[in-house]
Design an enzyme around this catalytic site. Sequence first.
Site, PDB file in Angstrom:
ATOM      1  N   ASP A 184      80.227  75.016  41.590  1.00 34.32           N
ATOM      2  CA  ASP A 184      79.191  75.567  42.461  1.00 34.32           C
ATOM      3  C   ASP A 184      77.996  74.621  42.649  1.00 34.32           C
ATOM      4  O   ASP A 184      76.846  74.993  42.440  1.00 34.32           O
ATOM      5  CB  ASP A 184      78.737  76.898  41.834  1.00 34.32           C
ATOM      6  CG  ASP A 184      77.700  77.635  42.665  1.00 34.32           C
ATOM      7  OD1 ASP A 184      77.842  77.659  43.896  1.00 34.32           O
ATOM      8  OD2 ASP A 184      76.755  78.182  42.059  1.00 34.32           O
ATOM      9  N   GLU A 207      74.160  80.780  30.342  1.00 32.03           N
ATOM     10  CA  GLU A 207      73.801  81.086  31.736  1.00 32.03           C
ATOM     11  C   GLU A 207      73.661  82.585  31.920  1.00 32.03           C
ATOM     12  O   GLU A 207      74.476  83.356  31.416  1.00 32.03           O
ATOM     13  CB  GLU A 207      74.891  80.604  32.714  1.00 32.03           C
ATOM     14  CG  GLU A 207      74.973  79.109  32.907  1.00 32.03           C
ATOM     15  CD  GLU A 207      76.017  78.690  33.959  1.00 32.03           C
ATOM     16  OE1 GLU A 207      76.372  79.520  34.814  1.00 32.03           O
ATOM     17  OE2 GLU A 207      76.469  77.542  33.901  1.00 32.03           O
ATOM     18  N   GLU A 234      82.888  76.318  31.805  1.00 34.35           N
ATOM     19  CA  GLU A 234      83.764  77.316  32.413  1.00 34.35           C
ATOM     20  C   GLU A 234      85.181  76.840  32.694  1.00 34.35           C
ATOM     21  O   GLU A 234      85.690  77.027  33.805  1.00 34.35           O
ATOM     22  CB  GLU A 234      83.116  77.887  33.684  1.00 34.35           C
ATOM     23  CG  GLU A 234      81.776  78.528  33.406  1.00 34.35           C
ATOM     24  CD  GLU A 234      81.326  79.501  34.484  1.00 34.35           C
ATOM     25  OE1 GLU A 234      81.957  79.582  35.545  1.00 34.35           O
ATOM     26  OE2 GLU A 234      80.326  80.216  34.232  1.00 34.35           O
ATOM     27  N   TYR A 258      77.054  86.917  34.182  1.00 34.55           N
ATOM     28  CA  TYR A 258      76.152  87.385  35.234  1.00 34.55           C
ATOM     29  C   TYR A 258      76.165  88.896  35.347  1.00 34.55           C
ATOM     30  O   TYR A 258      76.584  89.459  36.347  1.00 34.55           O
ATOM     31  CB  TYR A 258      76.510  86.682  36.545  1.00 34.55           C
ATOM     32  CG  TYR A 258      76.085  85.227  36.456  1.00 34.55           C
ATOM     33  CD1 TYR A 258      74.791  84.859  36.799  1.00 34.55           C
ATOM     34  CD2 TYR A 258      76.929  84.259  35.937  1.00 34.55           C
ATOM     35  CE1 TYR A 258      74.358  83.555  36.655  1.00 34.55           C
ATOM     36  CE2 TYR A 258      76.509  82.949  35.784  1.00 34.55           C
ATOM     37  CZ  TYR A 258      75.225  82.604  36.150  1.00 34.55           C
ATOM     38  OH  TYR A 258      74.792  81.320  35.992  1.00 34.55           O
TER      39      TYR A 258
END
Length: 604
Positions: free
Chosen positions: A177, A510, A421, A474
């Site tokens: 990303d 994160e 990740e 998230y």
Amino acid sequence: SLLPGMLYPRESESREVKSLDGMWDFVISPSGDALKGYREAWFADELSKVEKVMQMPVPSSYNDITTSRKLRDHVGAVWYQRSFFVPSSWREQRVFVRFGSVNYLAQVWLNDEFVTNHEMGHLPFEAEISSYLVYGGKNRITVAVDNTLLQTSVPQGKIIDTSIDNGTTHLQTYTFDFFNYAGIHRPVLLHTKPRIYIEDITVRTGLIGDTGIVKYIIQPAGLQEHEIPICRVSILDAKDILAVQEPAYGFSGTIKIPFPKLWWPRGMSPNPGYLYTLKVTLSVANDSKVDVYRLPIGIRTLAWTNTSLLLNDKPIYMRGFGRHEDSILRGRGLDLVTVARDHELLQWIGANAYRTSHYPYSDEVLDIADRLGFLIIDECPSVDTENFSPILLTRHKDSLSELIRRDKNRPSVIMWSIANEPRTQLPEAGEYFKQVAHHTKALDPTRPITIAMARAVQEDKAGEYLDVISFNRYNAWYNNPGRLDAIISRVIGEAEAWHRKYNKPVLMSEYGADTMPGLHELPEYVWSEEYQKEVLSKHFIAFDQLRNEGFFIGEFIWNFADFRTAQTYIRVGGNRKGVFTRDRQPKMAAFHVRKRYYFLQKEL
Ligand code: GCB
């Protein structure tokens, strides 16, 4: 070690440095004839004689400078060239050219000759060019840069051929990303070394009682068999005064400093980031030439248990950010103004740590981190790995070899992140990361290793090979958007589950929410400034509970600042999870983070 040294080019009485930064001639390799430059040997003459060139600044990404969509989205090679003069006096020296980073593939020619190539962005490479140069005259350097990412590159990407109307286009796709910026991203330096020179230095520090211990190994180069080397090592304090009267002699040794000033991170000392200078001189008997290299070092210890990370025997708690090297117009190119501003803001907000997501940052950035006392989780360029193969494994290991070679002496670096990740639920992931972990540990047993994990705890197959578990999650964004009430229990539950499964320290690497500056709404609604503030605040509550449980060692907001990504409908001008905007001004949440980070600093 198998790799030659990669000491940062530093001037000294025996070494000169000359920058090749500035405007270079630049040509895009025509799509449809990718080999043209090679076939026509564009390196063999002035590019401007055969092609229409434009001026391209170095260092910078080339993508966002022009108004051309073709250049922004270009896939394949581009060519850079410039000329420079070399003084006659350099004939007596060895001359090297060093690239801080070229993304992704680089091939370098000096005058008519091919000199070197390098694969992998965000890591330096250099080559000796003494025998290719015209001394006391004009020289030409040509660099072909290819940004193509394949399944065997680090990071991985895919090329897809699309036929729209009647032409075929190569499209670069990738799952990570952030925009795949390309070009000569960091300084290009010519630098000299004497015939016999200091090739590499490795330093490890410790503390026994009140005595600082500095162990060093020097790797010399250029020595002939009959020559008798004299290697002398001394340590100077920050005021340039000898820290120990007697220098040490030999290619390896131990220097003891009574009552040293330790390297402390921000918040744990009124004088964080204290640096000594390790001064190395190398000469041979009956020769007046001496090589001198000065390496900044910090004296500290680092240790870890199954619940904590200890610096100078004190447990540390990290409060910081995931970041990017990204700025308007420059893309990923080194921009010292942005680097300085970022570290001003990091201090303003009270952070003591950051992760170099998702690739190694520039030498210049890490110099500041050492000096200001930031704790760095140093990440290799492996992000979103999905197809594990032997070739990829080799490259992945190479990226860590090159990273550790570059950063092994930095006091700020307290952990290696060997991936972000990766698909650690896949059956082959276990063996793959076992090998990457092994490789990293063999190169540097003094620092813990981690992976920023994204898969569910139960399915993970890599955690057992790590020292610290980091997780990205998230809650109330990708998972249960809008559900602020789900955050606290989820975060606590997941951190506990990681610790239960692996019995290792855990940190959250994160979390966050995309936020459009200026968008306000009560009650909080996704994308508003109020929503970001609330997402972060709920996490703070979870972290405070976790800190009481004794294994939770850090919190890292995603992200420090907004940054550019590939084009997709879930991104508005890029990723907006920054606490600061892309032009480095605070969003509302920044003031709340600041309160927390200062509160943590006082408490710890
Ligand atoms: C992640 C990635 C990061 C992304 C972030 C996001 O998990 O590690 O590269 O930018 O999520 O905002 O989607």
